[in-house]
Every structure is written in C-alpha cells, then in structure tokens.
Design a protein around this motif. Structure first.
Motif, short mmCIF file in Angstrom:
data_model
loop_
_atom_site.label_atom_id
_atom_site.label_comp_id
_atom_site.label_asym_id
_atom_site.label_seq_id
_atom_site.Cartn_x
_atom_site.Cartn_y
_atom_site.Cartn_z
N PRO A 34 7.19 -1.04 -8.25
CA PRO A 34 5.90 -1.55 -7.76
C PRO A 34 4.87 -0.46 -7.51
O PRO A 34 3.68 -0.64 -7.80
CB PRO A 34 6.26 -2.28 -6.48
CG PRO A 34 7.56 -1.69 -6.04
CD PRO A 34 8.28 -1.32 -7.31
N ALA A 35 5.30 0.69 -7.01
CA ALA A 35 4.34 1.77 -6.74
C ALA A 35 3.73 2.30 -8.03
O ALA A 35 2.54 2.60 -8.09
CB ALA A 35 5.01 2.89 -5.96
N ALA A 36 4.54 2.40 -9.08
CA ALA A 36 4.03 2.89 -10.37
C ALA A 36 3.01 1.92 -10.95
O ALA A 36 1.99 2.32 -11.50
CB ALA A 36 5.19 3.10 -11.35
N VAL A 37 3.29 0.62 -10.80
CA VAL A 37 2.35 -0.40 -11.29
C VAL A 37 1.04 -0.29 -10.52
O VAL A 37 -0.04 -0.32 -11.11
CB VAL A 37 2.94 -1.81 -11.18
CG1 VAL A 37 1.90 -2.87 -11.55
CG2 VAL A 37 4.16 -1.96 -12.07
N GLN A 38 1.12 -0.15 -9.21
CA GLN A 38 -0.09 -0.04 -8.40
C GLN A 38 -0.90 1.19 -8.80
O GLN A 38 -2.12 1.12 -8.92
CB GLN A 38 0.28 0.03 -6.91
CG GLN A 38 0.74 -1.30 -6.38
CD GLN A 38 1.22 -1.23 -4.94
OE1 GLN A 38 2.12 -1.96 -4.59
NE2 GLN A 38 0.66 -0.39 -4.13
#
Length: 95
Positions: free
Chosen positions: A86-90
């Motif tokens: 999720p952090a990479a997507v954000q």
C-alpha cells in the motif's frame, strides 16, 4: 527516483509489454477473489477514504464490499498490489 518507485515503474513496463504481447515469459497471477473490506479495514480507512486514496469510485467500493458486484481483472490486480504494497502505491499515485 527511489528503489520502490523504480521497481513499480519496471513492473508497469513489464505489464505493458505483456499486454502488447511482447513478453511471453511473463504471467500475471490475478486473484479470482479479493476481500476489499479486509484490505480497507487493515489499512484503517473508511470506504470513502479508501476510494479517494486509491482512485476508486465510492459506489464501486460499496458494491464490492456488499457483494453486489465483483472487481474486474485489472481492479483485482490493483487491489492485490494495494494489499501487498500500500505504501508503494500511495507513493506512485502521489501528486
């Protein structure tokens, strides 16, 4: 660009090559079912926050969670990436 950003960009390029038929060795493993509510709750987001953060329509998230509709292939693949990174997507979607 960060290592994570480079990795996401490399993966996106590979997926595009695959979609164009240029990479026969790449196989996308898209899950048949995705528990959208579990992903959202694990991230501690409301339905509207989840939709806004990841570019979904609120009614789509609501329909998926209530079982009225099912995410299509690309949405299921994107949800899997959100579930795992999720952090990479954000970071990738940050304006």
């Amino acid at each position: 660009m960060s290592k994570s950003g480079q990795s996401i960009l490399r993966g996106a390029r590979q997926a595009l090559e695959y979609a164009r038929g240029a990479r026969e060795d790449f196989v996308a493993h898209v899950p048949e079912d995705v528990d959208v509510a579990a992903i959202r709750k694990r991230l501690g987001l409301s339905q509207s926050e989840f939709a806004a953060r990841f570019g979904f329509k609120l009614d789509a998230v609501q329909n998926w969670e209530q079982g009225r509709r099912r995410p299509e292939g690309a949405a299921r693949a994107f949800l899997r990436v959100i579930e795992r990174e999720p952090a990479a997507v954000q970071r990738a979607l940050a304006g």
